[in-house]
Design an enzyme around this catalytic site. Structure first.
Site, mmCIF file in Angstrom:
data_model
loop_
_atom_site.group_PDB
_atom_site.id
_atom_site.type_symbol
_atom_site.label_atom_id
_atom_site.label_comp_id
_atom_site.label_asym_id
_atom_site.label_seq_id
_atom_site.Cartn_x
_atom_site.Cartn_y
_atom_site.Cartn_z
ATOM 1 N N GLY A 68 0.816 -1.199 0.000
ATOM 2 C CA GLY A 68 0.000 0.000 0.000
ATOM 3 C C GLY A 68 0.852 1.253 0.000
ATOM 4 N N GLY A 117 0.206 -5.000 0.588
ATOM 5 C CA GLY A 117 -1.007 -4.899 -0.206
ATOM 6 C C GLY A 117 -0.959 -5.687 -1.492
ATOM 7 N N GLU A 140 5.347 -5.530 7.587
ATOM 8 C CA GLU A 140 4.702 -4.497 8.403
ATOM 9 C C GLU A 140 5.374 -4.212 9.740
ATOM 10 O OE1 GLU A 140 1.943 -5.766 5.289
ATOM 11 O OE2 GLU A 140 3.163 -6.883 6.736
ATOM 12 N N ASP A 148 -1.501 -7.069 7.526
ATOM 13 C CA ASP A 148 -2.929 -6.883 7.262
ATOM 14 C C ASP A 148 -3.264 -7.476 5.896
ATOM 15 O OD1 ASP A 148 -1.559 -4.897 5.820
ATOM 16 O OD2 ASP A 148 -3.192 -3.459 5.994
#
Length: 347
Positions: A68, A117, A140, A148
């Site tokens: 992301g 992502g 992360e 996530d």
């Protein structure tokens, strides 16, 4: 400059609907506009009888997607408290669930770098293809928050404690590791990828896979499963580090050194998220949990600090708060699993 309209290229090639992430200078980092554009394409193609297969790839030579757009998250938190970040995550996680449940074959070409992502867009698909250039990771904890995009679902279901190792160290998986860990299904040599993609325009995806797939390289991580399972079965991050340090295995000591550089808060939240994810029945429940964790992380100083150190200033010297694992309390961890403001994802 790439605009919202061309940050994702959509087209039909024969019977295939093609999705190409098109921000190569940013290693196809995922923006909110890209999430919306992909979701809209999946909605349209689901009911288009001329489209029988969806194919995802990334523009450029470096990889599918580096994750992301965390710089945008950083800027939003600093400027407005994270409202836009919450909306981005809500739509992104809904898209991850949509991909997993998509009624038509969804083929993800995981060539090159695939992180964060990018994993969410690919590893929940029905047909996940890696090449010898593939490098897959959930990075992360190195930037101050927990895995996530359904990453804790995949990690919690990897063989033994392999997912815990990958999550805490942010280690990258090669193609054989990705198949072994359940992040990918098939190996296609990079030299045959264009031909394989062309075949998907006309052939049934299962037939194309049979024609072009080759045995995946051996997994280096599979060969290390014994010490991984022993060390990461411990109940706390501190105990895991102790076992890694005392194991007498060189790779285990390297893992301990890697973990010690990560956010202490993120490490403890991640371990709890993985253990909780194992008890949840499916991806939807795990995504709901991840959304709560990510919303709570907006209040953590480590989120901004990690992105600053790795992406904005790039000094690679994050100053975590708190700086020591023993200073992260059970209450600090527990608050990340409280209800998210404004409700959940509604999955």
């Amino acid at each position: 400059m790439t605009t919202d309209d061309d940050s994702v290229l959509l087209r039909r090639e024969g019977r295939a609907g093609r999705i190409t992430l098109n921000r190569p200078r940013a290693l196809n980092a995922l923006t909110h506009a890209m999430v919306r554009r992909i979701a809209g394409a999946l909605d349209a193609w689901e009911h288009d009888t001329a489209v029988t297969t969806v194919v995802l790839d990334g523009a450029g030579e470096r990889g599918l997607c580096a994750g992301g757009d965390v710089r945008a998250v950083h800027d939003d938190v600093r400027a407005g408290g994270g409202a836009a970040a919450r909306e981005f995550w809500r739509d992104e996680y809904r898209l991850n669930a949509r991909i997993a449940a998509y009624p038509k074959p969804y083929v993800a070409l995981m060539d090159g770098l695939v992180m964060g992502g990018g994993v969410g867009l690919s590893a929940h698909g029905g047909i996940r293809v890696v090449t010898e250039r593939s490098s897959v990771a959930m990075p992360e904890t190195g930037i101050g928050f927990a895995p996530d995009v359904g990453g804790t679902f995949l990690l919690s279901r990897a063989p033994g404690e392999l997912g815990t190792h990958l999550a805490l160290t942010t280690a990258r998986m090669g193609p054989g590791d990705a198949v072994h860990a359940g992040f990918a299904d098939h190996f296609v040599p990079a030299a045959r990828l264009a031909e394989f993609t062309a075949a998907l325009a006309e052939a049934d995806p299962a037939e194309a896979v049979r024609a072009f797939a080759a045995p995946a390289p051996a997994s280096g991580l599979a060969a290390q499963q014994a010490w991984i399972d022993h060390c990461y079965a411990a109940g706390t991050v501190e105990e895991i580090l102790g076992r890694l340090t005392d194991s007498g295995v060189a790779e285990a000591k390297e893992a301990a050194e890697a973990i010690l550089g990560k956010s202490p808060t993120a490490l403890k939240v991640t371990l709890s998220a993985l253990r909780r994810a194992r008890l949840l029945p499916g991806l939807a429940g795990v995504l709901e949990q991840e959304y709560r964790v990510m919303c709570a992380s907006l209040a953590d100083p480590d989120l901004l600090e990690g992105i600053r150190a790795q992406v904005v200033d790039k000094d690679r010297r994050p100053r975590w708060r708190p700086a020591k694992l023993e200073d992260v309390t059970d209450a600090d961890v527990a608050r990340h699993f409280a209800a998210a403001p404004g409700g959940g994802l509604g999955l």
